[in-house]
Design a protein around this motif. Structure first.
Motif, PDB file in Angstrom:
ATOM      1  N   PRO A  23       0.787  -1.248   0.025  1.00 11.82           N
ATOM      2  CA  PRO A  23      -0.035  -0.083  -0.055  1.00 11.82           C
ATOM      3  C   PRO A  23       0.811   1.122   0.014  1.00 11.82           C
ATOM      4  CG  PRO A  23      -0.808  -1.639   1.693  1.00 11.82           C
ATOM      5  CD  PRO A  23       0.675  -2.166   1.104  1.00 11.82           C
ATOM      6  N   VAL A  24       0.346   2.138  -0.800  1.00 13.37           N
ATOM      7  CA  VAL A  24       1.150   3.472  -0.734  1.00 13.37           C
ATOM      8  C   VAL A  24       0.378   4.406   0.504  1.00 13.37           C
ATOM      9  CG1 VAL A  24       1.477   5.734  -2.092  1.00 13.37           C
ATOM     10  CG2 VAL A  24       1.438   3.416  -3.323  1.00 13.37           C
ATOM     11  N   VAL A  25       1.008   4.740   1.199  1.00  8.62           N
ATOM     12  CA  VAL A  25       0.759   5.750   2.256  1.00  8.62           C
ATOM     13  C   VAL A  25       0.761   7.261   2.193  1.00  8.62           C
ATOM     14  CG1 VAL A  25       0.864   3.688   3.696  1.00  8.62           C
ATOM     15  CG2 VAL A  25       2.474   5.333   3.669  1.00  8.62           C
ATOM     16  N   GLY A  26       1.516   7.704   1.042  1.00  5.88           N
ATOM     17  CA  GLY A  26       1.801   9.189   0.793  1.00  5.88           C
ATOM     18  C   GLY A  26       2.782   9.481  -0.045  1.00  5.88           C
ATOM     19  N   THR A  27       2.892  10.644  -0.164  1.00 15.04           N
ATOM     20  CA  THR A  27       4.298  11.149  -0.951  1.00 15.04           C
ATOM     21  C   THR A  27       4.964  12.102  -0.047  1.00 15.04           C
ATOM     22  OG1 THR A  27       3.353  12.986  -2.036  1.00 15.04           O
ATOM     23  CG2 THR A  27       2.973  10.706  -3.070  1.00 15.04           C
ATOM     24  N   ASP A  28       6.142  12.732  -0.559  1.00 11.35           N
ATOM     25  CA  ASP A  28       6.755  13.628  -0.024  1.00 11.35           C
ATOM     26  C   ASP A  28       6.560  15.060  -0.852  1.00 11.35           C
ATOM     27  OD1 ASP A  28       7.233  12.303   2.338  1.00 11.35           O
ATOM     28  OD2 ASP A  28       8.946  11.530   1.497  1.00 11.35           O
ATOM     29  N   SER A  29       5.523  15.413  -1.179  1.00 11.50           N
ATOM     30  CA  SER A  29       5.115  16.506  -1.884  1.00 11.50           C
ATOM     31  C   SER A  29       5.424  17.827  -0.900  1.00 11.50           C
ATOM     32  CB  SER A  29       3.759  16.630  -2.856  1.00 11.50           C
ATOM     33  OG  SER A  29       2.966  16.622  -1.433  1.00 11.50           O
ATOM     34  N   HIS A  30       5.578  17.693   0.138  1.00 10.36           N
ATOM     35  CA  HIS A  30       5.682  18.796   1.046  1.00 10.36           C
ATOM     36  C   HIS A  30       7.143  19.448   1.146  1.00 10.36           C
ATOM     37  CE1 HIS A  30       6.622  15.456   3.545  1.00 10.36           C
ATOM     38  NE2 HIS A  30       7.446  16.112   4.402  1.00 10.36           N
ATOM     39  N   LEU A  31       7.981  18.361   0.492  1.00 13.59           N
ATOM     40  CA  LEU A  31       9.410  18.865   0.608  1.00 13.59           C
ATOM     41  C   LEU A  31       9.869  19.342  -0.854  1.00 13.59           C
ATOM     42  CD1 LEU A  31      11.147  15.460   1.921  1.00 13.59           C
ATOM     43  CD2 LEU A  31      10.538  17.740   3.203  1.00 13.59           C
ATOM     44  N   GLN A  32      10.525  20.277  -0.937  1.00 12.11           N
ATOM     45  CA  GLN A  32      11.139  21.122  -1.952  1.00 12.11           C
ATOM     46  C   GLN A  32      12.001  20.494  -2.798  1.00 12.11           C
ATOM     47  OE1 GLN A  32      13.373  24.623  -1.314  1.00 12.11           O
ATOM     48  NE2 GLN A  32      11.950  25.963  -2.796  1.00 12.11           N
ATOM     49  N   ALA A  33      11.766  20.458  -4.309  1.00 12.34           N
ATOM     50  CA  ALA A  33      12.598  19.970  -5.354  1.00 12.34           C
ATOM     51  C   ALA A  33      13.995  20.502  -5.246  1.00 12.34           C
ATOM     52  CB  ALA A  33      11.956  19.956  -6.473  1.00 12.34           C
ATOM     53  N   ILE A  34      14.989  19.722  -5.702  1.00  8.35           N
ATOM     54  CA  ILE A  34      16.062  20.333  -6.084  1.00  8.35           C
ATOM     55  C   ILE A  34      16.149  21.364  -7.133  1.00  8.35           C
ATOM     56  CG2 ILE A  34      18.801  19.926  -6.399  1.00  8.35           C
ATOM     57  CD1 ILE A  34      17.584  19.021  -3.622  1.00  8.35           C
ATOM     58  N   PRO A  35      16.394  22.681  -7.077  1.00  8.71           N
ATOM     59  CA  PRO A  35      16.229  23.525  -8.198  1.00  8.71           C
ATOM     60  C   PRO A  35      17.310  23.285  -9.328  1.00  8.71           C
ATOM     61  CG  PRO A  35      16.609  24.865  -5.817  1.00  8.71           C
ATOM     62  CD  PRO A  35      16.851  23.148  -5.805  1.00  8.71           C
ATOM     63  N   PRO A  36      17.000  23.486 -10.502  1.00  6.73           N
ATOM     64  CA  PRO A  36      17.769  23.158 -11.717  1.00  6.73           C
ATOM     65  C   PRO A  36      18.947  23.686 -11.620  1.00  6.73           C
ATOM     66  CG  PRO A  36      15.462  23.811 -12.410  1.00  6.73           C
ATOM     67  CD  PRO A  36      15.642  24.396 -10.691  1.00  6.73           C
ATOM     68  N   ASP A  37      19.350  24.664 -11.127  1.00  5.62           N
ATOM     69  CA  ASP A  37      20.751  25.530 -11.134  1.00  5.62           C
ATOM     70  C   ASP A  37      21.765  24.550 -10.304  1.00  5.62           C
ATOM     71  OD1 ASP A  37      19.776  26.051  -8.608  1.00  5.62           O
ATOM     72  OD2 ASP A  37      20.536  28.112  -8.876  1.00  5.62           O
ATOM     73  N   ARG A  38      21.182  23.396  -9.388  1.00  6.21           N
ATOM     74  CA  ARG A  38      21.869  22.723  -8.433  1.00  6.21           C
ATOM     75  C   ARG A  38      22.059  21.061  -9.031  1.00  6.21           C
ATOM     76  NH1 ARG A  38      20.205  23.792  -2.158  1.00  6.21           N
ATOM     77  NH2 ARG A  38      22.000  22.716  -1.947  1.00  6.21           N
ATOM     78  N   LEU A  39      21.452  21.088 -10.162  1.00  6.36           N
ATOM     79  CA  LEU A  39      21.676  19.674 -10.840  1.00  6.36           C
ATOM     80  C   LEU A  39      22.598  19.932 -12.387  1.00  6.36           C
ATOM     81  CD1 LEU A  39      17.811  18.840 -10.425  1.00  6.36           C
ATOM     82  CD2 LEU A  39      19.897  17.886  -8.924  1.00  6.36           C
ATOM     83  N   THR A  40      23.179  20.805 -12.318  1.00  5.22           N
ATOM     84  CA  THR A  40      24.123  20.999 -13.447  1.00  5.22           C
ATOM     85  C   THR A  40      25.462  20.375 -13.173  1.00  5.22           C
ATOM     86  OG1 THR A  40      25.266  22.948 -12.545  1.00  5.22           O
ATOM     87  CG2 THR A  40      23.198  23.177 -13.821  1.00  5.22           C
ATOM     88  N   PRO A  41      26.101  19.792 -14.144  1.00  2.00           N
ATOM     89  CA  PRO A  41      27.504  19.034 -13.857  1.00  2.00           C
ATOM     90  C   PRO A  41      28.273  20.024 -12.905  1.00  2.00           C
ATOM     91  CG  PRO A  41      26.906  18.887 -16.104  1.00  2.00           C
ATOM     92  CD  PRO A  41      25.671  19.730 -15.585  1.00  2.00           C
TER      93      PRO A  41
END
Length: 250
Positions: A23-41
């Motif tokens: 069973p799925v009991v939830g997601t973590d949508s309350h947490l912030q995604a990593i911004p694109p500028d921190r996902l560059t090489p």
């Protein structure tokens, strides 16, 4: 299965055979995604640089001295001694952004059959370190040449239910020149955008009880395979990706 519990003494443990049914009991949508500028090489190289210094015996500063969210499956199979292993977390440069190259293991393997995994495996005596293990295994499993990979850092070890203490080695690479899958171990390879995996809104939490024990893990379903089912990223792979998220979010 992933658990945030501190591993206890080895004990008999039943593997989860049908994780999609949990069973799925939830997601973590309350947490912030990593911004694109921190996902560059460039940003990732800078963020991971202290981990390479620590691996080489350098100063263990605040950048490496942190407790990951998941350190293991909680317990491991009692009859197995803990063995060293490493996986490569391959970040492929694509015009639209970095993507994580993943494998789906063949269905006949004794451990983790059919599961989504990083390329990797058990450490051999001749391997100099975890980086050598990860690069060798990636070459053996999917034909990725070591000179195609720029190793930028490592994540904390993760101990699996099958009694492997796994070091995730993070590497950048251009789209691979050619891949040659080991047909015994690897059924297919696919890529998932790093931005998707670094958004906790896509992290599903599962919880259930089995044989009187509370069990829980995270999954990150993505896309569709040849049968029209999503690629079910879960267990140790999802836990290590979640640790990557926590590391980048610090």
């Amino acid at each position: 299965m992933s658990s945030s519990d501190v591993p206890s003494a080895p004990t008999a443990r039943v593997l989860i055979r049908e994780p999609r049914l949990a069973p799925v009991v939830g997601t973590d949508s309350h947490l912030q995604a990593i911004p694109p500028d921190r996902l560059t090489p460039e940003a990732l190289r800078a963020r991971f640089a202290p981990t390479l210094r620590a691996l080489a015996g350098g100063h263990d500063d605040d950048e490496t001295a942190w407790m990951p969210e998941f350190i293991g499956d909680g317990q491991h199979l009692a009859e197995r001694p803990v063995r060293q292993a490493a996986v490569l977390v391959p970040l492929v440069r694509r015009p639209e952004g970095l993507a994580v190259l993943l494998t789906r293991r063949t269905d006949h393997l004794n451990d983790h059959a059919g599961q989504v995994s990083f390329p990797g495996g058990r450490t051999d005596p001749e391997d100099a370190d975890a980086i050598a293990t990860a690069l060798r295994e990636a070459h053996e499993e999917v034909g990725l040449a070591a000179d195609e990979v720029e190793v930028i850092g490592v994540l904390p070890t993760y101990t699996t239910v099958t009694a492997y203490e796994v070091t995730p080695v993070v590497g950048l690479l251009a789209p691979p020149r050619a891949l040659a899958l080991d047909p015994f171990e690897v059924a297919e390879v696919f890529e998932v955008p790093l931005a998707f995996l670094m958004d906790p809104a896509n992290h599903r939490r599962h919880a259930f009880e089995f044989q009187g024990l509370a069990r829980k893990f995270i999954s990150m379903p993505w896309g569709a395979d040849a049968n029209g089912e999503s690629y079910f990223v879960w267990g140790a792979t999802a836990a290590m990706l979640r640790n990557l998220y926590r590391f980048l979010a610090r």
